[in-house]
Scaffold this active site. Structure first.
Site, PDB file in Angstrom:
ATOM      1  N   ARG A  14      34.618  23.830  59.855  1.00  0.00           N
ATOM      2  CA  ARG A  14      36.072  24.318  59.863  1.00  0.00           C
ATOM      3  C   ARG A  14      36.738  24.142  58.437  1.00  0.00           C
ATOM      4  O   ARG A  14      38.270  24.009  58.406  1.00  0.00           O
ATOM      5  CB  ARG A  14      36.767  23.834  61.044  1.00  0.00           C
ATOM      6  CG  ARG A  14      36.334  24.277  62.341  1.00  0.00           C
ATOM      7  CD  ARG A  14      37.131  23.858  63.505  1.00  0.00           C
ATOM      8  NE  ARG A  14      36.227  23.893  64.589  1.00  0.00           N
ATOM      9  CZ  ARG A  14      35.915  22.827  65.267  1.00  0.00           C
ATOM     10  NH1 ARG A  14      35.998  21.524  64.604  1.00  0.00           N
ATOM     11  NH2 ARG A  14      35.257  22.947  66.415  1.00  0.00           N
ATOM     12  N   GLU A  29      39.597  44.874  34.691  1.00  0.00           N
ATOM     13  CA  GLU A  29      40.675  43.998  35.385  1.00  0.00           C
ATOM     14  C   GLU A  29      41.578  43.481  34.542  1.00  0.00           C
ATOM     15  O   GLU A  29      42.709  43.420  34.903  1.00  0.00           O
ATOM     16  CB  GLU A  29      40.171  42.818  36.184  1.00  0.00           C
ATOM     17  CG  GLU A  29      38.916  43.450  37.571  1.00  0.00           C
ATOM     18  CD  GLU A  29      39.723  43.979  38.585  1.00  0.00           C
ATOM     19  OE1 GLU A  29      40.774  43.874  38.845  1.00  0.00           O
ATOM     20  OE2 GLU A  29      39.001  44.374  39.555  1.00  0.00           O
ATOM     21  N   LYS A  74      48.260  37.275  37.461  1.00  0.00           N
ATOM     22  CA  LYS A  74      47.627  37.354  39.139  1.00  0.00           C
ATOM     23  C   LYS A  74      48.455  36.224  39.720  1.00  0.00           C
ATOM     24  O   LYS A  74      49.035  36.457  40.919  1.00  0.00           O
ATOM     25  CB  LYS A  74      46.105  37.102  39.059  1.00  0.00           C
ATOM     26  CG  LYS A  74      45.878  37.369  40.557  1.00  0.00           C
ATOM     27  CD  LYS A  74      44.341  37.589  40.830  1.00  0.00           C
ATOM     28  CE  LYS A  74      43.903  37.915  42.309  1.00  0.00           C
ATOM     29  NZ  LYS A  74      42.612  37.972  42.494  1.00  0.00           N
ATOM     30  N   GLU A  95      48.962  38.332  51.121  1.00  0.00           N
ATOM     31  CA  GLU A  95      48.724  39.728  50.843  1.00  0.00           C
ATOM     32  C   GLU A  95      49.680  40.496  52.036  1.00  0.00           C
ATOM     33  O   GLU A  95      48.906  41.531  52.614  1.00  0.00           O
ATOM     34  CB  GLU A  95      47.584  40.320  50.764  1.00  0.00           C
ATOM     35  CG  GLU A  95      47.181  41.642  50.113  1.00  0.00           C
ATOM     36  CD  GLU A  95      45.810  42.075  49.865  1.00  0.00           C
ATOM     37  OE1 GLU A  95      44.751  41.365  50.508  1.00  0.00           O
ATOM     38  OE2 GLU A  95      45.722  42.944  49.174  1.00  0.00           O
ATOM     39  N   ARG A 138      51.486  41.784  46.733  1.00  0.00           N
ATOM     40  CA  ARG A 138      50.039  41.586  46.112  1.00  0.00           C
ATOM     41  C   ARG A 138      49.098  42.690  46.012  1.00  0.00           C
ATOM     42  O   ARG A 138      48.299  42.638  45.286  1.00  0.00           O
ATOM     43  CB  ARG A 138      49.285  40.466  47.211  1.00  0.00           C
ATOM     44  CG  ARG A 138      48.054  39.983  46.504  1.00  0.00           C
ATOM     45  CD  ARG A 138      47.683  38.699  47.126  1.00  0.00           C
ATOM     46  NE  ARG A 138      46.064  38.343  46.837  1.00  0.00           N
ATOM     47  CZ  ARG A 138      45.784  37.094  47.073  1.00  0.00           C
ATOM     48  NH1 ARG A 138      46.396  36.368  47.613  1.00  0.00           N
ATOM     49  NH2 ARG A 138      44.464  36.834  46.928  1.00  0.00           N
ATOM     50  N   ASN A 194      45.860  46.107  43.449  1.00  0.00           N
ATOM     51  CA  ASN A 194      44.652  47.103  43.985  1.00  0.00           C
ATOM     52  C   ASN A 194      44.803  48.350  43.110  1.00  0.00           C
ATOM     53  O   ASN A 194      44.084  49.326  43.559  1.00  0.00           O
ATOM     54  CB  ASN A 194      44.756  47.260  45.545  1.00  0.00           C
ATOM     55  CG  ASN A 194      44.369  46.237  46.232  1.00  0.00           C
ATOM     56  OD1 ASN A 194      43.614  45.449  46.032  1.00  0.00           O
ATOM     57  ND2 ASN A 194      45.138  45.911  47.526  1.00  0.00           N
ATOM     58  N   HIS A 218      41.671  50.343  42.790  1.00  0.00           N
ATOM     59  CA  HIS A 218      40.695  49.794  43.824  1.00  0.00           C
ATOM     60  C   HIS A 218      40.640  50.633  45.086  1.00  0.00           C
ATOM     61  O   HIS A 218      39.330  50.638  45.600  1.00  0.00           O
ATOM     62  CB  HIS A 218      41.227  48.418  44.277  1.00  0.00           C
ATOM     63  CG  HIS A 218      40.766  47.260  42.982  1.00  0.00           C
ATOM     64  ND1 HIS A 218      41.634  47.423  41.944  1.00  0.00           N
ATOM     65  CD2 HIS A 218      40.136  46.150  42.926  1.00  0.00           C
ATOM     66  CE1 HIS A 218      41.226  46.295  41.059  1.00  0.00           C
ATOM     67  NE2 HIS A 218      40.326  45.593  41.875  1.00  0.00           N
ATOM     68  N   HIS A 234      36.663  51.421  45.285  1.00  0.00           N
ATOM     69  CA  HIS A 234      35.938  51.045  46.623  1.00  0.00           C
ATOM     70  C   HIS A 234      35.356  52.210  47.127  1.00  0.00           C
ATOM     71  O   HIS A 234      34.073  52.175  47.839  1.00  0.00           O
ATOM     72  CB  HIS A 234      36.868  50.401  47.501  1.00  0.00           C
ATOM     73  CG  HIS A 234      37.351  48.851  47.446  1.00  0.00           C
ATOM     74  ND1 HIS A 234      38.337  48.457  47.912  1.00  0.00           N
ATOM     75  CD2 HIS A 234      36.867  48.203  46.286  1.00  0.00           C
ATOM     76  CE1 HIS A 234      38.338  47.238  47.324  1.00  0.00           C
ATOM     77  NE2 HIS A 234      37.583  47.142  46.472  1.00  0.00           N
ATOM     78  N   HIS A 289      31.414  46.960  40.036  1.00  0.00           N
ATOM     79  CA  HIS A 289      33.148  47.092  40.809  1.00  0.00           C
ATOM     80  C   HIS A 289      34.135  47.320  39.348  1.00  0.00           C
ATOM     81  O   HIS A 289      34.926  48.052  39.625  1.00  0.00           O
ATOM     82  CB  HIS A 289      33.298  45.560  41.396  1.00  0.00           C
ATOM     83  CG  HIS A 289      34.773  45.473  41.751  1.00  0.00           C
ATOM     84  ND1 HIS A 289      35.311  46.124  42.723  1.00  0.00           N
ATOM     85  CD2 HIS A 289      35.740  44.588  41.265  1.00  0.00           C
ATOM     86  CE1 HIS A 289      36.466  45.822  42.953  1.00  0.00           C
ATOM     87  NE2 HIS A 289      36.849  45.048  41.825  1.00  0.00           N
TER      88      HIS A 289
END
Lengths: 357, 357
Positions: free
Chosen positions: B118, B182, B224, B234, B238, B242, B245, B249, B262
């Protein structure tokens, strides 16, 4: 109906406890933030309560995933069944997962909610006494790993818990007793008054008296909530909740998960902790007799399995999460209603207890 | 060496950026709370940097797990390799996991740390430019699912990040460029001054100039961190991160994860977002030319794969996490250095962009 508020700051939530509340749309709907709902249940519970739960979810897009029933399925494969259902039905980050079932369903559904798209909303509808008094509070979720029980998981709090006492009328007797083991635990570790009530009203609990069950659930959750509020991430006093569990987990692991019920192993484990406390001079023989009589009255075992040796216990206890640097910390009793966490005891008292187990 | 503090209340942590800091015990040891350490790396990075990292971990019990290298291994099987290593080496809840490698290693190690018992402690030692400027900040961890990329995960913040610029000298050129994608993104969405610096110093970045890389990493992480501090989970701004992205993606998914890097997909995706912004009248053709030139100067693609149709894009975009109720929200540019999140655009502008892609 009773309401207990679990106070965890901005993650606080209510537990509603009472008969026939499962399908009450007014209790559920305010806690569902999006339009999508995924009910996670199992093949035993689904025929009994799935339609009733769905009848309280009008206006939502409701999907369901029905898992096989049993502790042996509390694993990564079952979690993947939940992920696959969510993805194939295109559930997005606003979805709400509802766990309908016992502790295994709740732990898995909660873990899936904690990890699907980095965390989505989650509601608990526990249908066993054990899950109503135990998993309802604390936010523990997770699965077993082939190398250890409950080793994979996360803390993830539900939005609301509905504990419907009527569902306990369809629970097998053995599972009702297993749930009572945890109820007894709360009395033993910190609530002598509650313990006396349990002793007096045990026949009502075993007969599924709805008012007695409701009180047992409320007081168990109240005690647990008080402890969890002090120690949400289990760094200190929360370990008190493990009375009987370190011995109990070893029993479950040795016997193979699912053969001894968790509550049965906890019953025997609490008796072992009680006997060890007596060896340390912390409990009188009268107090030990009282604990033994109470556990027996709940139709729970008061000793470990006959085929389990001292060496078996030591082997299966060494992988326990509660060992800090391989030293076994135990929850013991310094009197009825007063549990302590300690690793300061003579090894002989520990080993003698294992022989007795 | 530069230090950037990521301000997240009681989960705040520093990022150390500089050459040859990987084996600096003084930077690492204060952030390791127990005695056990599990280094998670891969078969490419281990021969290069594992011994150096271990030389800075004297006095700890250090174990390691070496995963296969590649995005196609960012899955449940690899996570299970980490769990099994932790359990078989008897790591307890006080252990610290250290990710040594690129984004895939960091995402998986972070997810294992988020879910082992956990949640345990976690340190990032990113060894690619992409992971130094992207995964260092934000706490996103996770794995891919056969039905969708990054669909399983958790938010889990590291105790500290060590971004050693010297490790970038062994990075393949294609991966360096992918990281620069990026870096460009941060300039495009909110920092025109930084963007001008990137344009001017691109040759230094491509030549692995240590001071230029250090500045690029610092300013990327600073941008960032400012966004993440405003929106840790998010739910709002935030999503600006993207840019490129959502298109990217889709490209990665269509081509099969790992075939397009990526950062390459993000490069082409940023160009598509730029072209769509021009169609909406938000960017001049001069500005589009400037973006195009910059992306090309980083040796990145400025268009999607030749074999990818409009229908392919629509198909692979529909499972994207950023769709709220199946509506595609996009990050677009209202001028250089000013990104916006919107689903308010004519479908024709969107579809025309996919044709161009």
């Amino acid at each position: 109906m009773q309401t207990l508020n679990v106070d965890l700051g901005d993650r606080s939530y209510p537990i509603f406890i009472g008969a026939n509340i499962l399908s009450n749309q007014q209790l559920l709907a305010p806690y569902i933030k999006g339009k999508q709902v995924m009910i996670v249940t199992n093949e035993t519970v689904a025929p009994l309560y799935l339609e009733a739960l769905k009848s309280g979810l009008k206006g939502f897009k409701v999907d369901e995933v029905i898992l096989p029933d049993g502790e042996q399925y509390k694993n990564a494969d079952s979690i993947d069944m939940i992920y696959s259902a969510l993805l194939s039905k295109r559930h997005n980050r606003t979805t709400t997962l509802i766990a309908l079932g016992g502790g295994v369903v709740g732990d898995m559904c909660g873990f899936a909610a904690a990890t699907y798209q980095r965390g989505v909303e989650f509601i608990q509808v526990p249908t066993t006494l054990l899950s109503q008094v135990d998993s309802s509070v604390g936010g523990k979720t997770g699965i077993n790993h082939p190398l250890g029980k409950n080793m994979i998981g996360a803390f993830h709090q539900p939005n609301v818990v509905l504990a419907d006492t009527e569902t306990l009328t369809t629970l097998p007797e053995r599972e009702l007793s297993a749930g009572i083991a945890e109820v007894i635990k709360y009395g033993l570790i910190r609530d002598p008054e509650f313990l006396s009530w349990i002793e007096a009203d045990m026949p009502k609990l075993l007969a599924c008296d709805q008012a007695a069950l409701s009180k047992a659930i409320y007081d168990s959750c109240r005690n647990k909530a008080e402890i969890v509020a002090l120690d949400e991430k289990e760094s200190g006093c929360r370990a008190l909740l493990n009375l009987g569990h370190t011995f109990g987990h070893a029993i479950e692991a040795h016997q193979g998960y699912g053969n001894w019920l968790h509550g049965e192993a906890v019953g025997a484990g609490m008796m072992m902790a009680t006997l060890m406390s007596e060896k340390l001079g912390w409990l009188s023989s009268e107090e030990v007799g009282r604990v033994s009589q109470l556990i027996e009255s709940a139709k729970l075992p008061v000793a470990g399995p006959a085929d389990m040796s001292k060496e078996d216990f030591i082997h299966f206890m060494s992988l326990d999460k509660k060992n800090l640097d391989h030293r076994i910390r135990l929850v013991l009793l310094k009197g009825i209603g007063n549990a302590v966490i300690t690793s300061d005891y003579p090894m002989s008292a520990f080993e003698d207890t294992l022989v007795a187990g």
